[in-house]
Design a protein around this motif. Structure first.
Motif, mmCIF file in Angstrom:
data_model
loop_
_atom_site.group_PDB
_atom_site.id
_atom_site.type_symbol
_atom_site.label_atom_id
_atom_site.label_comp_id
_atom_site.label_asym_id
_atom_site.label_seq_id
_atom_site.Cartn_x
_atom_site.Cartn_y
_atom_site.Cartn_z
ATOM 1 N N SER A 13 1.085 -0.977 -0.203
ATOM 2 C CA SER A 13 0.082 0.402 0.220
ATOM 3 C C SER A 13 1.037 1.378 -0.022
ATOM 4 N N LYS A 17 0.842 2.681 -6.663
ATOM 5 C CA LYS A 17 -0.007 1.205 -7.465
ATOM 6 C C LYS A 17 -1.343 2.405 -8.588
ATOM 7 N N THR A 35 -8.326 -3.148 -8.379
ATOM 8 C CA THR A 35 -8.794 -5.152 -6.651
ATOM 9 C C THR A 35 -9.247 -4.643 -5.740
ATOM 10 N N GLY A 36 -8.171 -3.786 -5.124
ATOM 11 C CA GLY A 36 -8.336 -3.353 -3.949
ATOM 12 C C GLY A 36 -9.706 -2.769 -3.175
ATOM 13 N N TYR A 39 -11.459 -5.132 -2.377
ATOM 14 C CA TYR A 39 -11.285 -5.877 -0.842
ATOM 15 C C TYR A 39 -12.224 -4.805 0.369
ATOM 16 N N ARG A 40 -11.804 -4.236 -0.075
ATOM 17 C CA ARG A 40 -12.602 -2.154 0.730
ATOM 18 C C ARG A 40 -14.023 -2.418 0.595
ATOM 19 N N ARG A 91 -11.916 4.447 1.922
ATOM 20 C CA ARG A 91 -10.396 5.028 1.984
ATOM 21 C C ARG A 91 -9.576 4.982 3.402
ATOM 22 N N ALA A 99 -10.106 -3.703 5.240
ATOM 23 C CA ALA A 99 -10.036 -4.336 3.795
ATOM 24 C C ALA A 99 -9.057 -5.664 3.878
ATOM 25 N N SER A 100 -7.688 -4.720 4.766
ATOM 26 C CA SER A 100 -6.583 -5.900 4.716
ATOM 27 C C SER A 100 -7.346 -7.345 5.904
ATOM 28 N N SER A 103 -9.585 -9.638 3.199
ATOM 29 C CA SER A 103 -8.455 -10.472 2.177
ATOM 30 C C SER A 103 -7.802 -11.168 2.450
ATOM 31 N N ILE A 132 -2.281 -9.665 -8.351
ATOM 32 C CA ILE A 132 -2.505 -9.299 -10.344
ATOM 33 C C ILE A 132 -1.975 -11.104 -10.912
ATOM 34 N N ASP A 184 -0.755 -8.830 4.837
ATOM 35 C CA ASP A 184 -0.743 -8.377 3.725
ATOM 36 C C ASP A 184 0.119 -9.204 2.776
ATOM 37 N N ARG A 187 0.749 -13.424 4.848
ATOM 38 C CA ARG A 187 -0.728 -14.339 4.933
ATOM 39 C C ARG A 187 -0.112 -15.150 4.338
HETATM 40 O O1 DC Z 1 -5.184 -1.448 -2.709
HETATM 41 P P1 DC Z 1 -5.630 -1.162 -1.535
HETATM 42 O O2 DC Z 1 -4.374 -0.646 -0.205
HETATM 43 O O3 DC Z 1 -6.834 -0.889 -2.061
HETATM 44 O O4 DC Z 1 -6.367 -2.336 -1.095
HETATM 45 C C1 DC Z 1 -6.998 -2.788 0.073
HETATM 46 C C2 DC Z 1 -6.197 -4.226 0.907
HETATM 47 O O5 DC Z 1 -7.105 -5.067 0.200
HETATM 48 C C3 DC Z 1 -5.030 -4.520 0.242
HETATM 49 O O6 DC Z 1 -4.795 -4.264 2.650
HETATM 50 C C4 DC Z 1 -4.662 -5.909 0.676
HETATM 51 C C5 DC Z 1 -6.023 -6.297 0.359
HETATM 52 N N1 DC Z 1 -5.922 -6.750 -1.465
HETATM 53 C C6 DC Z 1 -5.088 -7.978 -1.998
HETATM 54 O O7 DC Z 1 -5.606 -8.650 -0.560
HETATM 55 N N2 DC Z 1 -5.900 -8.301 -2.656
HETATM 56 C C7 DC Z 1 -5.682 -7.359 -4.338
HETATM 57 N N3 DC Z 1 -5.693 -7.847 -5.681
HETATM 58 C C8 DC Z 1 -5.445 -6.200 -4.215
HETATM 59 C C9 DC Z 1 -5.798 -5.709 -2.462
#
Ligand code: DC
Length: 225
Positions: A13, A17, A35-36, A39-40, A91, A99-100, A103, A132, A184, A187
């Motif tokens: 983060s 990106k 894609t974040g 998850y958010r 956000r 989100a973290s 995920s 990704i 992140d 895990r």
């Molecule tokens: O990119 P971001 O900070 O907006 O993502 C939020 C959370 O989502 C981040 O802590 C990890 C998770 N995430 C993930 O596990 N896989 C992804 N492809 C995108 C985000």
């Protein structure tokens, strides 16, 4: 150029990106998928339900009722919840932690997989996230892994939050970021690691434009083949 192009951008983060992905999307006319944000959005739903972010059983049990989708607006995939585009409420520092945490749950990752892959099958995309290049688009023609010092990343995130009127200190942002980095990348499922064929780009001392120029060189090289 009608070939379908997929560009994967991964990294921790605050590594820049989304800024880079937006610039690439605008320059090449590709769709930008964040894609974040997905998850958010799941995290936001769980937060609204009043569940703890680590209550795996409760979270998995409500996944089927989460009506998440994506609509295209100005070349960007905008995530919707119950048909309504989600805004800055995903956000906040609390939403970031949610989100973290969500995920890390394999069922949540599986739940979002098709949504992430579908659009990339039909349109040239630049997609950013954590997995990704390794899981979602393993055949992407270009894979970039962005890194930057955590103090640099925390400062960028702090400035963004300030602009949005969030009341946080830079120290809080840095400690949240370190906790999230650990969450992140440490895990078991889909840790945020670079794909073997990803190109590492350290942008600690680089402006957004300079980072884009480096990425552009790489992408142009691939497109010319
Ligand atoms: O990119 P971001 O900070 O907006 O993502 C939020 C959370 O989502 C981040 O802590 C990890 C998770 N995430 C993930 O596990 N896989 C992804 N492809 C995108 C985000």
């Amino acid at each position: 150029m009608n070939k379908l192009i997929n560009i994967a951008i991964d990294g921790p983060s605050g590594s820049g990106k989304s800024t880079l992905a937006s610039m690439i999307a605008a320059h090449y006319g590709f769709i930008y998928i964040d894609t974040g944000a997905m998850y958010r959005t799941v995290g936001l739903y769980i937060q609204r339900k009043g569940f703890a972010s680590d209550d795996k059983e409760a979270i998995v049990s409500v996944l089927p009722e989460i009506n998440i989708d994506m609509v295209l607006m100005n070349g960007k995939g905008v995530v919707t919840l119950d048909g309504v585009p989600v805004g800055d409420e995903i956000r906040t520092p609390k939403s970031s932690m949610y989100a973290s945490d969500v995920s890390k749950i394999p069922e949540v990752r599986a739940f979002l997989l098709d949504l992430q892959r579908d659009i990339a099958k039909r349109r040239s995309t630049v997609m950013d996230g954590r997995d990704i290049g390794t899981v979602i688009l393993p055949d992407a023609q270009v894979k970039l892994f962005l890194i930057a010092d955590d103090t640099v990343r925390a400062h960028r995130r702090y400035m963004e939050l300030l602009e949005k009127g969030e009341k946080v200190t830079e120290e809080e942002v840095l400690s949240d970021m370190r906790r999230r980095d650990k969450n992140d990348s440490g895990r078991e499922v889909c840790p945020a690691v670079a794909a073997k064929d990803a190109i590492l780009l350290d942008n600690s001392g680089l402006s957004a434009e300079a980072t884009f120029e480096k990425a552009k060189e790489i992408i142009d090289g691939v497109l010319a083949k």
